[in-house]
Design an enzyme around this catalytic site. Structure first.
Site, PDB file in Angstrom:
ATOM      1  CB  CYS A   1      -0.815   0.135   1.279  1.00  0.00           C
ATOM      2  SG  CYS A   1      -1.926   1.498   1.396  1.00  0.00           S
TER       3      CYS A   1
ATOM      4  CG  HIS B   1      -5.681  -2.745  -0.945  1.00  0.00           C
ATOM      5  ND1 HIS B   1      -4.243  -3.289  -0.364  1.00  0.00           N
ATOM      6  CD2 HIS B   1      -5.436  -1.447  -0.952  1.00  0.00           C
ATOM      7  CE1 HIS B   1      -3.731  -2.327  -0.002  1.00  0.00           C
ATOM      8  NE2 HIS B   1      -4.262  -1.197  -0.308  1.00  0.00           N
ATOM      9  CD  GLU B   2      -6.922   1.018  -3.918  1.00  0.00           C
ATOM     10  OE1 GLU B   2      -6.792   2.120  -3.000  1.00  0.00           O
ATOM     11  OE2 GLU B   2      -5.528   0.401  -4.391  1.00  0.00           O
TER      12      GLU B   2
ATOM     13  CG  HIS C   1      -7.348   2.538   1.309  1.00  0.00           C
ATOM     14  ND1 HIS C   1      -6.628   2.826   2.399  1.00  0.00           N
ATOM     15  CD2 HIS C   1      -6.745   1.736   0.379  1.00  0.00           C
ATOM     16  CE1 HIS C   1      -5.371   2.360   2.239  1.00  0.00           C
ATOM     17  NE2 HIS C   1      -5.317   1.803   0.790  1.00  0.00           N
TER      18      HIS C   1
END
Ligand SMILES: [Zn+2]
Length: 176
Positions: free
Chosen positions: A94, A136-137, A140
């Site tokens: 990341c 993953h994004e 966030h």
């Protein structure tokens, strides 16, 4: 020069839950944010970047569509992600957590529905690393980082490195 700073581990912005974007009134105002995000992604040579990493708590992320199988899409506004399939382990990193690369277990498939910059809604059914990148994004946007998903043992092993990142890159310590 980008006017927005890349946020690093330790920044509260990375831990906030991001708000939904008003598609009917806010698209125009996203251009400068997206341009800054593309600049950060390019400078850092990353696979993807979520808005909180560029200091804005709104539900938006970008992905490198040349590296991933996303049917040409690279901008995901107000994404909604549904996962399926068996859990797979693969390595993740990341831009907000430099130098740490760890294996993370995630569902192997993901369906994402989002809006593009023209305000058009689209849906992609993804597998493998593209499915992983979207998860993953999307994490966030809910204030979740990939290191949160490590086993207690691996978490303990990266604790010192995370502490060092916090100290070295602490809020306000670096301007792009
Ligand atoms: Zn990330």
């Amino acid at each position: 020069m980008s006017s927005r700073k890349l946020q690093y581990f330790g920044s509260q912005i990375l831990r906030n839950s991001s708000r939904i974007i008003d598609i009917s009134s806010e698209l125009e105002s996203l251009h400068s944010l997206i341009s800054d995000m593309l600049e950060i992604l390019g400078i850092e040579n990353g696979l993807g970047l979520a808005a909180p990493q560029a200091s804005e708590n709104v539900r938006l992320f970008i992905l490198n569509s040349e590296e991933l199988n996303l049917n040409g899409h690279s901008i995901f506004i107000n994404p909604e992600v549904t996962t399926s399939g068996p859990l797979h382990k693969d390595e993740e990193g990341c831009l907000s957590i430099p130098g740490i690369f760890e294996y993370v277990r995630r569902p192997s498939s993901a369906s994402v529905t989002a809006f593009d910059l023209a305000g058009e809604r689209f849906t992609l059914d993804l597998d493998d690393y593209s499915a992983r990148a979207v998860q993953h994004e999307n994490d966030h946007l809910d204030g979740i980082l990939f290191v949160d998903r490590l086993s207690p043992l691996r978490k303990r092993l990266v604790k010192k490195q995370l502490f060092d990142i916090k100290r070295e890159y602490g809020p306000g310590s670096r301007i792009l």
